[in-house]
Design a protein around this motif. Structure first.
Motif, mmCIF file in Angstrom:
data_model
loop_
_atom_site.group_PDB
_atom_site.id
_atom_site.type_symbol
_atom_site.label_atom_id
_atom_site.label_comp_id
_atom_site.label_asym_id
_atom_site.label_seq_id
_atom_site.Cartn_x
_atom_site.Cartn_y
_atom_site.Cartn_z
ATOM 1 N N ALA A 29 1.250 -2.783 -5.859
ATOM 2 C CA ALA A 29 2.522 -3.506 -5.728
ATOM 3 C C ALA A 29 3.005 -3.546 -4.286
ATOM 4 C CB ALA A 29 3.583 -2.878 -6.624
ATOM 5 N N THR A 30 2.670 -2.526 -3.514
ATOM 6 C CA THR A 30 3.107 -2.476 -2.111
ATOM 7 C C THR A 30 1.996 -2.842 -1.141
ATOM 8 O OG1 THR A 30 2.590 -0.117 -1.952
ATOM 9 C CG2 THR A 30 4.846 -0.714 -2.611
ATOM 10 N N GLY A 31 0.812 -3.190 -1.661
ATOM 11 C CA GLY A 31 -0.306 -3.557 -0.791
ATOM 12 C C GLY A 31 -0.861 -2.387 -0.002
ATOM 13 N N THR A 32 -0.803 -1.204 -0.577
ATOM 14 C CA THR A 32 -1.219 0.009 0.122
ATOM 15 C C THR A 32 -2.627 0.428 -0.281
ATOM 16 O OG1 THR A 32 1.081 0.734 0.137
ATOM 17 C CG2 THR A 32 -0.589 2.419 0.557
ATOM 18 N N ALA A 33 -3.466 0.685 0.708
ATOM 19 C CA ALA A 33 -4.811 1.199 0.450
ATOM 20 C C ALA A 33 -4.725 2.682 0.111
ATOM 21 C CB ALA A 33 -5.696 0.990 1.679
ATOM 22 N N ALA A 34 -5.777 3.209 -0.477
ATOM 23 C CA ALA A 34 -5.800 4.627 -0.850
ATOM 24 C C ALA A 34 -7.081 5.272 -0.335
ATOM 25 C CB ALA A 34 -5.721 4.779 -2.363
ATOM 26 N N TYR A 47 -14.099 7.970 -9.558
ATOM 27 C CA TYR A 47 -13.419 7.210 -8.513
ATOM 28 C C TYR A 47 -14.126 5.872 -8.248
ATOM 29 C CZ TYR A 47 -11.081 11.672 -7.875
ATOM 30 O OH TYR A 47 -10.376 12.825 -8.074
ATOM 31 N N ALA A 48 -15.444 5.868 -8.303
ATOM 32 C CA ALA A 48 -16.178 4.605 -8.107
ATOM 33 C C ALA A 48 -15.811 3.596 -9.188
ATOM 34 C CB ALA A 48 -17.680 4.869 -8.092
ATOM 35 N N ARG A 49 -15.652 4.074 -10.419
ATOM 36 C CA ARG A 49 -15.251 3.163 -11.509
ATOM 37 C C ARG A 49 -13.875 2.552 -11.271
ATOM 38 N NH1 ARG A 49 -17.231 7.370 -14.868
ATOM 39 N NH2 ARG A 49 -15.127 7.904 -15.530
ATOM 40 N N HIS A 50 -13.072 3.202 -10.452
ATOM 41 C CA HIS A 50 -11.722 2.721 -10.169
ATOM 42 C C HIS A 50 -11.612 2.044 -8.808
ATOM 43 C CE1 HIS A 50 -9.620 4.131 -13.738
ATOM 44 N NE2 HIS A 50 -10.559 5.053 -13.767
ATOM 45 N N GLY A 51 -12.737 1.632 -8.254
ATOM 46 C CA GLY A 51 -12.722 0.808 -7.052
ATOM 47 C C GLY A 51 -12.821 1.533 -5.730
ATOM 48 N N PRO A 77 -6.045 -2.278 -1.897
ATOM 49 C CA PRO A 77 -5.139 -2.710 -2.963
ATOM 50 C C PRO A 77 -5.609 -4.021 -3.584
ATOM 51 C CG PRO A 77 -4.160 -3.097 -0.814
ATOM 52 C CD PRO A 77 -5.441 -2.344 -0.584
ATOM 53 N N LYS A 78 -5.308 -4.177 -4.864
ATOM 54 C CA LYS A 78 -5.633 -5.408 -5.559
ATOM 55 C C LYS A 78 -4.424 -6.345 -5.492
ATOM 56 C CE LYS A 78 -8.949 -3.306 -8.607
ATOM 57 N NZ LYS A 78 -9.373 -3.049 -9.963
ATOM 58 N N PRO A 79 -4.707 -7.621 -5.339
ATOM 59 C CA PRO A 79 -3.585 -8.590 -5.255
ATOM 60 C C PRO A 79 -2.837 -8.715 -6.566
ATOM 61 C CG PRO A 79 -5.726 -9.689 -4.995
ATOM 62 C CD PRO A 79 -5.977 -8.235 -5.197
#
Length: 79
Positions: A29-34, A47-51, A77-79
């Protein structure tokens, strides 16, 4: 990600995935990478399964001796 853990009695029931999805909603929602670090192959697969894209494993400077290494991962982040 500061910290994510699931008690061993509750593992392999989807709890970790639920926690990650919840956190990712806010990040997206905030366009933040992790970025996170995984200490074992099971964590890395989750973690790989979650991108999360894997990063090379490394031994933290000043860490304890032995075979334990940490592998990081980053997620956009996903759009």
């Amino acid at each position: 990600m500061a910290f994510l853990a699931v008690h061993p009695d509750q593992q392999r029931r989807g709890t970790g995935s639920t926690l990650l999805r919840h956190r990712h909603e806010g990040l997206d929602a905030t366009g933040t990478a992790a970025y996170l670090e995984a200490t074992g192959p099971r964590n890395r697969r989750l973690y790989a399964r979650h991108g999360y894209c894997p990063r090379p494993a490394f031994r933290p400077p000043g860490g304890p001796p032995g075979p334990r290494v940490t592998a990081g991962g980053a997620r956009q982040p996903k759009p």
